[in-house]
Design an enzyme around this catalytic site. Structure first.
Site, mmCIF file in Angstrom:
data_model
loop_
_atom_site.group_PDB
_atom_site.id
_atom_site.type_symbol
_atom_site.label_atom_id
_atom_site.label_comp_id
_atom_site.label_asym_id
_atom_site.label_seq_id
_atom_site.Cartn_x
_atom_site.Cartn_y
_atom_site.Cartn_z
ATOM 1 N N PRO A 1 -9.861 3.288 -3.387
ATOM 2 C CA PRO A 1 -9.408 4.463 -4.133
ATOM 3 C C PRO A 1 -8.371 4.156 -5.197
ATOM 4 C CG PRO A 1 -9.448 4.926 -1.783
ATOM 5 C CD PRO A 1 -9.725 3.467 -1.941
ATOM 6 N N ASN A 2 -8.540 4.803 -6.331
ATOM 7 C CA ASN A 2 -7.622 4.767 -7.472
ATOM 8 C C ASN A 2 -7.585 3.442 -8.218
ATOM 9 O OD1 ASN A 2 -6.629 7.486 -7.159
ATOM 10 N ND2 ASN A 2 -5.585 6.742 -5.330
ATOM 11 N N ARG B 1 -2.945 3.349 -14.498
ATOM 12 C CA ARG B 1 -2.270 3.848 -13.298
ATOM 13 C C ARG B 1 -0.959 3.104 -13.061
ATOM 14 N NH1 ARG B 1 -3.693 2.564 -7.125
ATOM 15 N NH2 ARG B 1 -2.274 4.061 -6.190
ATOM 16 N N TYR C 1 1.365 -1.596 -10.974
ATOM 17 C CA TYR C 1 0.067 -2.256 -10.853
ATOM 18 C C TYR C 1 -0.314 -3.115 -12.049
ATOM 19 C CZ TYR C 1 -0.219 1.023 -7.019
ATOM 20 O OH TYR C 1 0.042 1.719 -5.869
ATOM 21 N N ASN D 1 -9.742 -5.132 -1.998
ATOM 22 C CA ASN D 1 -8.505 -4.387 -2.196
ATOM 23 C C ASN D 1 -8.811 -2.970 -1.710
ATOM 24 O OD1 ASN D 1 -6.296 -2.878 -2.997
ATOM 25 N ND2 ASN D 1 -6.018 -4.021 -4.895
ATOM 26 N N ALA E 1 -5.034 2.406 -0.620
ATOM 27 C CA ALA E 1 -4.367 3.127 0.464
ATOM 28 C C ALA E 1 -5.176 3.147 1.757
ATOM 29 C CB ALA E 1 -4.068 4.556 0.015
ATOM 30 N N GLU F 1 -8.076 -10.040 1.786
ATOM 31 C CA GLU F 1 -7.484 -8.755 1.405
ATOM 32 C C GLU F 1 -6.490 -9.012 0.282
ATOM 33 O OE1 GLU F 1 -4.859 -5.072 3.279
ATOM 34 O OE2 GLU F 1 -5.714 -6.559 4.638
ATOM 35 N N HIS G 1 -3.690 -7.098 -2.559
ATOM 36 C CA HIS G 1 -2.933 -5.942 -3.063
ATOM 37 C C HIS G 1 -2.152 -6.393 -4.280
ATOM 38 C CE1 HIS G 1 -3.884 -3.383 0.323
ATOM 39 N NE2 HIS G 1 -3.740 -4.464 1.071
ATOM 40 N N LEU G 2 -2.206 -5.614 -5.331
ATOM 41 C CA LEU G 2 -1.513 -5.954 -6.569
ATOM 42 C C LEU G 2 -0.002 -5.959 -6.389
ATOM 43 C CD1 LEU G 2 -3.802 -3.721 -8.735
ATOM 44 C CD2 LEU G 2 -3.569 -6.189 -9.037
ATOM 45 N N ARG H 1 7.727 -1.922 -0.715
ATOM 46 C CA ARG H 1 7.567 -0.517 -1.116
ATOM 47 C C ARG H 1 7.841 0.405 0.076
ATOM 48 N NH1 ARG H 1 2.257 0.282 -4.292
ATOM 49 N NH2 ARG H 1 3.343 2.199 -4.815
ATOM 50 N N ARG I 1 3.485 1.851 3.809
ATOM 51 C CA ARG I 1 2.594 0.810 3.284
ATOM 52 C C ARG I 1 2.755 -0.533 4.004
ATOM 53 N NH1 ARG I 1 0.678 2.786 -1.712
ATOM 54 N NH2 ARG I 1 2.067 4.308 -2.641
#
Length: 171
Positions: A10-11, A18, A23, A74, A77, A98, A100-101, A107, A111
């Site tokens: 998603p996203n 974004r 990101y 990736n 969420a 896996e 993640h940027l 964060r 998360r």
């Protein structure tokens, strides 16, 4: 020809627009091109799938599970509560990484845990779009292993402890 599945949740289809301060400014097309460049040294191709819906991602894993040599995932969420995505990845036998940027542990607290990370061959976080290149390099490395086991550096598959594509990891 061997194929790598590049799966984005998603996203991630709006990367570049974004929250670029988190990101980065690379688009998903930029990332796809970078991954393709990394794996072409082996003659591999990339099939890229991005969906905002978890069910569509699960379907993509099932469709590509027998036709790919590995995956870069990736989950966005969905790392937090993507249980059906987790179950689909549990049945995906090739190695997968896996990605993640952002550094998810720097964060918000929610998360800080991925439900899918324990199944991955490895996890790359916080290195922006370069993390995808590293994940592609890791897949190339894993493909060179004696059994292309997704669980490294020690692969219990050689000792027969693999169960449904998931290995116990030594502590």
């Amino acid at each position: 020809m061997s194929v790598v599945l590049l799966l984005n949740g998603p996203n991630l289809g709006i990367l570049g627009r974004r929250e670029p301060e988190i990101y980065g400014t690379d688009t998903l097309a930029d990332i796809e091109a970078a991954v393709a460049e990394e794996v072409k040294v082996r003659g591999w191709d990339v099939v890229s799938v991005q969906h905002d819906s978890e069910g569509d991602l699960v379907g993509a894993i099932h469709r590509h599970s027998d036709t790919t040599v590995g995956a870069i995932v990736n989950p966005g969420a969905l790392m937090i509560a993507g249980w059906s995505l987790r179950d689909a990845l549990a049945s995906y036998a090739p190695p997968w990484i896996e990605v993640h940027l952002s550094n998810v542990w720097a964060r918000e607290q929610f998360r800080h845990e991925s439900v899918i990370a324990p199944l991955a061959s490895g996890v790359v976080v916080g290195l922006g779009s370069f993390g995808y290149r590293l994940a592609a390099q890791a897949l190339l490395h894993l493909a060179d292993g004696p059994r292309a086991c997704r669980h490294t550096p020690v692969c219990p598959a050689a000792s027969g402890t693999h169960a449904r594509g998931v290995a116990e990891r030594p502590e």
